[in-house]
Structures are given as structure tokens and as C-alpha cells.
Design a protein around this motif. Structure first.
Motif, short mmCIF file in Angstrom:
data_model
loop_
_atom_site.label_atom_id
_atom_site.label_comp_id
_atom_site.label_asym_id
_atom_site.label_seq_id
_atom_site.Cartn_x
_atom_site.Cartn_y
_atom_site.Cartn_z
N HIS A 64 0.80 -1.23 0.00
CA HIS A 64 0.00 0.00 0.00
C HIS A 64 0.84 1.28 0.00
O HIS A 64 0.51 2.25 -0.66
CB HIS A 64 -0.93 0.02 1.21
CG HIS A 64 -2.11 -0.88 1.05
ND1 HIS A 64 -2.00 -2.25 0.99
CD2 HIS A 64 -3.43 -0.61 0.94
CE1 HIS A 64 -3.20 -2.77 0.85
NE2 HIS A 64 -4.09 -1.80 0.82
N ILE A 107 1.42 -6.55 -5.01
CA ILE A 107 0.14 -6.35 -4.33
C ILE A 107 -0.33 -7.70 -3.78
O ILE A 107 -0.29 -8.71 -4.48
CB ILE A 107 -0.94 -5.78 -5.27
CG1 ILE A 107 -0.46 -4.47 -5.91
CG2 ILE A 107 -2.26 -5.57 -4.54
CD1 ILE A 107 -1.37 -3.94 -6.99
N HIS A 109 -2.95 -9.27 -3.34
CA HIS A 109 -3.93 -10.09 -4.07
C HIS A 109 -3.42 -10.54 -5.44
O HIS A 109 -4.07 -11.32 -6.12
CB HIS A 109 -5.25 -9.35 -4.21
CG HIS A 109 -5.72 -8.80 -2.91
ND1 HIS A 109 -5.80 -9.58 -1.77
CD2 HIS A 109 -6.08 -7.55 -2.53
CE1 HIS A 109 -6.19 -8.81 -0.77
NE2 HIS A 109 -6.37 -7.59 -1.20
N ASP A 128 -7.72 -6.67 4.34
CA ASP A 128 -7.92 -5.86 3.15
C ASP A 128 -9.18 -6.32 2.45
O ASP A 128 -9.38 -7.51 2.24
CB ASP A 128 -6.72 -6.03 2.20
CG ASP A 128 -6.80 -5.05 1.07
OD1 ASP A 128 -6.14 -4.01 1.15
OD2 ASP A 128 -7.57 -5.31 0.11
N HIS A 130 -10.28 -6.28 -0.52
CA HIS A 130 -10.27 -6.93 -1.84
C HIS A 130 -9.73 -8.35 -1.81
O HIS A 130 -9.42 -8.94 -2.85
CB HIS A 130 -9.53 -6.06 -2.85
CG HIS A 130 -10.30 -4.83 -3.15
ND1 HIS A 130 -10.05 -3.63 -2.51
CD2 HIS A 130 -11.39 -4.61 -3.92
CE1 HIS A 130 -10.94 -2.73 -2.92
NE2 HIS A 130 -11.76 -3.30 -3.76
N SER A 346 -3.37 -1.69 -9.99
CA SER A 346 -4.23 -2.14 -8.88
C SER A 346 -4.53 -3.63 -8.92
O SER A 346 -4.38 -4.27 -9.95
CB SER A 346 -5.56 -1.38 -8.82
OG SER A 346 -6.55 -2.06 -9.57
N CYS A 347 -4.99 -4.16 -7.80
CA CYS A 347 -5.26 -5.59 -7.71
C CYS A 347 -6.41 -6.02 -8.61
O CYS A 347 -6.64 -7.20 -8.81
CB CYS A 347 -5.52 -6.01 -6.27
SG CYS A 347 -6.88 -5.11 -5.50
N CYS A 407 0.49 -0.68 -4.77
CA CYS A 407 -0.90 -0.24 -4.92
C CYS A 407 -0.97 1.10 -5.65
O CYS A 407 -1.95 1.40 -6.32
CB CYS A 407 -1.56 -0.11 -3.56
SG CYS A 407 -1.77 -1.69 -2.74
N CYS A 410 -4.00 3.59 -6.89
CA CYS A 410 -5.31 3.04 -6.54
C CYS A 410 -5.86 3.74 -5.31
O CYS A 410 -7.05 3.97 -5.20
CB CYS A 410 -5.20 1.55 -6.28
SG CYS A 410 -6.73 0.85 -5.67
N LEU A 411 -4.98 4.08 -4.38
CA LEU A 411 -5.45 4.77 -3.19
C LEU A 411 -4.59 5.95 -2.77
O LEU A 411 -4.93 6.63 -1.82
CB LEU A 411 -5.68 3.80 -2.02
CG LEU A 411 -4.53 3.53 -1.03
CD1 LEU A 411 -5.06 2.82 0.18
CD2 LEU A 411 -3.41 2.82 -1.66
N ASN A 429 -10.51 -0.06 -8.55
CA ASN A 429 -11.84 -0.56 -8.21
C ASN A 429 -12.71 0.44 -7.44
O ASN A 429 -13.87 0.18 -7.18
CB ASN A 429 -11.69 -1.83 -7.37
CG ASN A 429 -10.60 -1.65 -6.33
OD1 ASN A 429 -10.58 -0.65 -5.62
ND2 ASN A 429 -9.69 -2.59 -6.26
N ARG A 435 -10.39 9.21 -3.13
CA ARG A 435 -9.66 7.94 -3.14
C ARG A 435 -8.25 8.09 -3.75
O ARG A 435 -7.28 7.57 -3.24
CB ARG A 435 -10.47 6.90 -3.90
CG ARG A 435 -9.76 5.57 -4.13
CD ARG A 435 -9.86 4.68 -2.94
NE ARG A 435 -9.25 3.38 -3.21
CZ ARG A 435 -9.09 2.44 -2.29
NH1 ARG A 435 -9.49 2.65 -1.07
NH2 ARG A 435 -8.53 1.30 -2.58
#
Ligand code: SF4
Lengths: 471, 195
Positions: A64, A107, A109, A128, A130, A346-347, A407, A410-411, A429, A435
């Protein structure tokens, strides 16, 4: 014996204590750990003098917070502290860690499946949301909070109420240019961001069967955006072939035995679900979100809706708030919305096949002036494979930035953020307010749609693009 | 965890739906390695303007909502990420009870594990509470034993909570301690279990 769903089978195999009307004590086969949601859990163990019950069933990575350029010089002091804390915690409690030096880092995932840690029939948790991604393999995988992380570390179990089951059946054939991302966005767009609350969703039907494992991961990944506890897909030959030969998967005869067992997990013919919904895959078009949650999406060929198009006052108000945040006028054609940023990563969409699909659009073209575009592979392995296939050069030639895994945007908990008021076509996502950075405006799309947006500086219908010769 | 058999407190209303965890605690504040001190960042982007000054228009900044310990909000409260920093921030700010027409799953669980009581109520009751909460002195009492919420104007409604969690919250038990009583069962299970 009566017909059972895959969820029933996994649940019954993992219930350590099952008392009617009470939460069951569920055994956890794999616990994935990352730097953001674990420090307080390890601290809790230390305070009470507790140990990690099964370090061998626990695996950690950092994703992250990590910078995706110059990854070894983390300038954010507090982020660095979280990363260092994870390293120390893993050492102290004897947990395997893919740190920034490891070729296995990525990541959480993305690396679980890549390393073969993710397997059919397992119960998998991670701090997490996801974590639902791993359901693509026929595992029961769900996100937990930090207290639960601590609970699993200490006991390898969780108290869980048995969830209801829902079948989301996607029949038909997808049109050209329509991806797994469009399918899951269309499902959430149709049924809303909380239609899955309290359920585990099993995805079935011709469309799902025809999908690759990567595409299935994209679908399961976003189950949480429908509010579902988890999303999964009964394992089949594609699942087993994906897993064969991966690092943590049994070999030789053991593998064959495992496959036999895994095969028996698939939902039995005629099993009952608490709810069933149907979607016609052939009607799905490439999607773009216009609002601040994933259900606020339309086909790229349509227009931004007006709050008046909604039925209830609450929905009208939510739409008006979203349009205000997104800086969009009702009835604007989606294809006229100009973007300044493109994030492929991203995942949800950062695996090799995602990068390939994007590279196909990008090849021989140039990123539009004024657009900043970046590709962030989901793991160092994905990065390496992509480089072997020359994808990095295609992106770099077109004017994309090519990054290390994490990540990222993505965030925006790391240096990669979208500036206030600017617009980003993102393969991630979540398009929530803030975000990708304070005031950032996120539009969720598939990798090819994001790639096309980078080239044209606005959203385009890739179905037209794919017919056009590259010029 | 503090036991919470009965709670009486001031009610603050947040008339919004789908309040997600990115709003409750924006991610730039997730980097601490402690559990405490998150209250100052609660609803940060709503509470404060860009220049860092207080946004007077935001519901929780209004004078009538100061000192509230019960938060009322719309549908799907706490959706989004699994970050437990969300309940930590709500708690640290002073909320003990969250009332909403529905909750996101992970958030709901995270509340229970931190001694915050989530109370799901029908939409019409939420609308009533949101309206009443505009009064500065409006209070409600939540009786967890009885599973009822009421005010002193005659409003009374029952709510659902799993009996397991009810017992935990009323007694303020530590869940890991409870589970570790079953350590032998877990060991037996492990002996016969292949993943
Ligand atoms: S890529 Fe995004 S959604 Fe996925 S784990 Fe990282 S922050 Fe969460």
C-alpha cells in the motif's frame, strides 16, 4: 446427500465449532498480511504476551505504502515506519515476508495466486477488503479488520456467522472489446453497491466459464464493491492448469491428488442458493463510471445521467452530490469527457494479461498531449514477465511511465496521487471521493479503455478503435 | 473493551447514504502504527476546508452536535475498505453508538470488536432521528440488554443484534481470550485437517 454449493462444502470443512444460531468458529488456512492493517494487531499480541499460532500459514508483503519509483528511498517518514514495523514484526514472530528486495513482492492479491498460495477450498483472509480476489480459485476469501487480524494471528480461527449464498449467473457471449471489468461494473451498475451485503456471491454461467483465471480474479476482486462478503467461482480445469507448477502448489502425484479433491468442491448440480440473479453478457458494453461509487456507471456510448433520472429522493441527492464532486454536467456524452491522468494498475487490473490488452491499444500510438499516464504492474514478477515480452518498451515509447509494483494510485497512500479537480481514467476498483487524492476525480474503466483514454485524452469506444487500422 | 449495557447520550445526525470508510478516515491518516489518536482525523475532508479551517457547514461541526455520542446516518454506512481505523476514529472522537438504516459487513464487525454498538433501524426511524437530532439537547437511550432504543418523547424501537456479540459487548470481554478457551478443539481440528 443433498446438493451443496461450494460455499457449503468449504464452510463445513472448516467449522471447528458449530452451534446452531451462533457464529461458528472457522479455521483459516491462509492469512495474508500487509503493512497498513497489521501493526496494531502485532502490537496487541505483544501487549498480551501472545504468539502467532501458525506462522507457516501466514504470509506477508508490503504494497500500500511503497513508492513505485526509487522504492528504496521512502521520503514519507510515517510510511517508512509502517514498512519497517512490518519487517520487525515478521522477524519477531517468524513470518515469511516478501519485502522490497524480494522478486516475489507485489500487491497482496496479485502475489497470492502467483505464488500458488491461493488454492481451491482454502479459507483465506487478509486485512484488506479486496481479499475476495482469491475467490476466483474456488477459495472462500474475505477481508477482515485489524482486530480480526490479531484474532487470526493468535488463534488461526475466526468467529463467523454463516453467510447467505447468491448466484450471479452471466450467460451469453461477450462482445469484442468487452472485458471482465465491464462485466463486473455492469453487474454492480444494475444491482447497486449493496446488493451483495450478507452474501457470498458465486459467479456462474457461460461468460464466467470462458474467462481466464486473470479475468475471474477481476470479477471476484470487485465483489466487495457490491457489498458481498466474498465472491467465488467453482474451480475447473483452467484453475488447475493455472496452479500447476507454482511455488507453493504440491507437485507430481500430490498435485494430481489435490486436483481430484479440488474438483469435488464445485457446486453440485441443483444446489440451492438464497438468491439468484441473471445477467445477459451479450448486452454488456464497455463501461465508464461517472460518479463516486462503482454502481454509478454507464456504457461509454451513453451520457452522464441527470439526478432527475433517478427514482427516490435519496438516489437523486446522491447523484447530485456525485456530479458536483466530479464536476460533470448532466447529459454530457461520456465520449466528450477529457482526462488528465491514466492509471493502469491495482489488484483489479494489473496482471500480465491486463497489461497485454492495454499494450495492444497503445502500440504504435502516442499519449495525448497534457495527459500523464502510468503503468504499475501488480507484482515484480508481472513486471519482469512484461519486460521479457517487451511491453515496457511499448508503453514507454508511447509516453507512459513504467513503474515498480505496488498499490500506487489506486489509493494514493504513497507519492502517486491525482491532483485536486483533475480527472483520471483508472483501472482500479474504487471511485470514492478523495480515493486517488483529495478532490481527485476517478473514472473506473477496463485496461484497454484506459489505454485508449490515454491516447485520445478522452474516453473512446474501443470497439471502434479495434476495427480501425493503427495509423 | 469497556462494557456498554446501557448508553444515554446526545444524538448527531449525518443525513447521507453510502458514507464510505475513505470519508470516515481518509487514507493519508492510516500510517500510524498505534490504535489511538485517530479522532482528530475523523471525516477530515468534510470537517475541514482546504486551508485547514473548520467547515462550519458540515453537520458534525454545527453547535447542536457538539459532544454527541450517538451518530445517526443513512443506508450502507461504512462501505468500502476494511480499515479498522474507521471505528477507531469514530470512537476516539466520542461516538459509542452508530445508528443507520444499514451497515457494510466488515465495518459492522469492526465496530463490535471495538466496543462500538451498531444499531440498524428502519428508514422511517432514521428519518425521525435525523429530524430530531437538529435540536441541541436531543438525547436517546440505548439499552443493549433489552435491545431497545428510545427517547423521552415516546419514540421506542427494538433492534437486532447477534446474541454472541450482545454478550461480548455487555460484558466487555476480549474475544481472543474467549477463543483461546477452545485451544484444544483447535488443535484437534488441525490434526485431521488438510487445507
Ligand atoms: S491495489 Fe488498491 S484495492 Fe488493491 S489492495 Fe492495493 S489499495 Fe487495496
Amino acid at each position: 446427500m443433498c446438493a451443496r454449493t461450494i460455499v457449503d462444502k468449504i464452510w463445513e470443512k472448516h467449522a471447528v465449532i458449530e452451534e446452531k444460531g451462533k457464529p461458528n468458529l472457522l479455521y483459516i488456512d491462509l492469512h495474508l498480511v500487509h503493512e497498513v492493517t497489521s501493526p496494531q494487531a502485532f502490537e496487541g499480541l505483544r501487549l498480551k504476551g501472545r504468539k502467532v499460532r501458525r506462522p507457516d500459514l501466514t504470509f506477508a508483503t508490503m504494497d500500500h505504502n511503497v513508492p513505485t519509483v526509487n522504492r528504496f528511498s521512502i521520503t514519507d517518514e510515517i510510511a517508512k515506519k509502517q514498512i519497517d514495523t512490518l519487517v520487525e514484526n515478521c522477524k519477531e514472530f517468524g513470518i515469511k515476508l516478501a519485502d522490497l528486495n524480494s522478486p516475489e513482492q507485489g500487491i497482496v492479491h496479485v502475489i497470492g495466486p502467483e505464488l500458488g498460495l491461493t488454492q481451491p477450498g482454502k479459507t483465506i483472509v487478509c486485512g484488506d477488503s479486496h481479499t475476495s480476489t482469491h475467490g476466483a480459485f474456488g477459495a472462500l476469501a474475505f477481508g477482515i479488520g485489524t482486530s480480526e487480524v490479531e484474532h487470526v494471528l493468535a488463534t488461526q480461527t475466526l468467529w463467523q456467522v454463516r453467510p447467505k449464498t447468491m448466484k450471479v449467473n452471466v450467460e451469453g457471449k461477450l462482445g469484442a472489446g468487452v472485458t471482465a471489468k465491464d462485466v463486473i461494473l455492469a453487474i454492480i451498475g444494475k444491482f447497486g453497491v449493496n446488493f451483495g451485503t450478507g452474501y457470498v456471491i458465486e459467479y456462474t454461467g457461460e461468460v464466467i466459464r470462458n474467462m481466464s483465471m486473470e479475468e475471474r480474479m477481476t470479477i471476484c476482486n470487485m465483489s466487495i464493491e457490491a457489498g458481498a462478503k466474498a465472491g467465488l467461482i467453482s474451480p475447473d480445469d483452467k484453475t488447475f492448469e493455472y496452479l500447476r507448477g507454482r511455488k507453493y502448489v504440491p507437485e507430481g502425484e500430490d498435485f494430481e491428488r489435490a486436483v481430484e479433491e479440488w474438483r469435488s468442491l464445485a457446486t453440485d448440480e441443483g444446489a440451492d442458493y438464497d438468491r439468484v440473479v441473471e445477467i445477459d453478457g451479450s448486452e454488456i458494453a464497455p463501461q465508464v463510471t461517472w460518479g463516486t461509487n462503482p454502481s454509478m456507471c454507464v456504457p461509454v456510448t451513453e451520457r452522464v445521467p441527470s439526478p432527475d433520472d433517478f427514482n427516490t429522493d435519496t438516489e437523486k441527492r446522491a447523484a447530485a452530490q456525485a456530479l458536483d464532486y466530479m464536476g460533470l454536467e448532466p447529459h454530457t456524452p461520456m465520449e466528450e469527457i477529457e482526462i488528465q491522468h491514466v492509471f493502469i494498475g491495482s489488484c483489479t487490473n494489473s496482471r500480465l494479461s491486463d497489461l497485454k490488452a492495454a499494450a495492444k491499444i497503445v502500440q504504435g500510438r502516442k499519449v495525448a498531449p497534457g495527459v500523464r499516464a502510468m503503468v504499475v504492474p501488480g507484482s515484480q514478477k508481472v513486471k519482469e514477465q512484461a519486460e521479457q515480452e517487451g511491453l515496457d518498451q511499448i508503453f514507454i515509447d508511447a509516453g507512459f511511465e513504467w513503474r515498480d509494483s505496488g498499490c500506487s494510485m489506486c489509493l494514493g497512500m504513497n507519492p502517486d496521487t491525482v491532483p485536486e479537480g483533475e480527472r483520471c481514467a483508472s483501472t482500479s476498483n474504487r471511485n470514492f471521493e478523495g480515493r486517488q487524492g483529495k478532490g481527485a476525480r476517478t473514472h473506473l474503466v477496463s485496461p484497454p479503455m484506459a489505454a485508449a483514454a490515454a491516447i485520445y485524452g478522452k474516453f473512446v469506444d474501443i470497439r471502434l478503435l479495434e476495427k480501425e487500422p493503427v495509423g | 473493551m469497556e462494557p456498554i449495557p446501557v448508553h444515554k447520550g446526545k444524538v448527531a445526525g449525518l443525513n447521507r447514504v453510502n458514507v464510505d470508510t475513505d470519508q470516515i478516515i481518509p487514507k493519508q491518516f492510516l500510517k500510524r502504527v498505534e490504535r489511538t489518536g485517530f479522532g482528530q482525523f475523523l471525516f477530515y475532508d468534510w470537517r475541514f476546508k482546504d486551508d485547514g479551517s473548520v467547515n462550519e457547514e458540515f453537520e458534525l461541526n454545527r453547535p447542536e452536535n457538539q459532544g454527541a455520542s450517538i451518530l445517526v446516518a443513512g443506508d450502507n454506512f461504512g462501505c468500502g475498505s476494511s480499515r479498522e481505523h474507521a471505528p477507531w476514529a469514530l470512537q476516539d472522537y466520542g461516538f459509542k453508538v452508530i445508528v443507520a438504516s444499514s451497515f457494510a459487513d466488515i465495518f459492522y464487525n469492526n465496530c463490535l470488536k471495538n466496543g462500538i454498538l451498531p444499531v440498524p433501524l428502519p428508514e422511517k426511524d432514521i428519518q425521525y432521528l435525523l429530524k430530531e437530532s437538529a435540536r441541541a439537547d436531543y438525547e436517546c437511550t440505548i439499552d443493549l440488554q433489552e435491545q431497545r432504543i428510545r427517547d423521552d418523547k415516546g419514540f421506542e424501537q427494538s433492534f437486532e443484534i447477534d446474541s454472541y456479540w450482545k454478550e461480548m459487548l455487555i460484558n466487555g470481554w476480549d474475544e481472543i481470550d474467549v477463543t483461546l478457551k477452545y485451544a484444544d478443539k483447535i488443535t484437534d481440528f488441525e490434526r485431521n485437517h488438510t487445507a
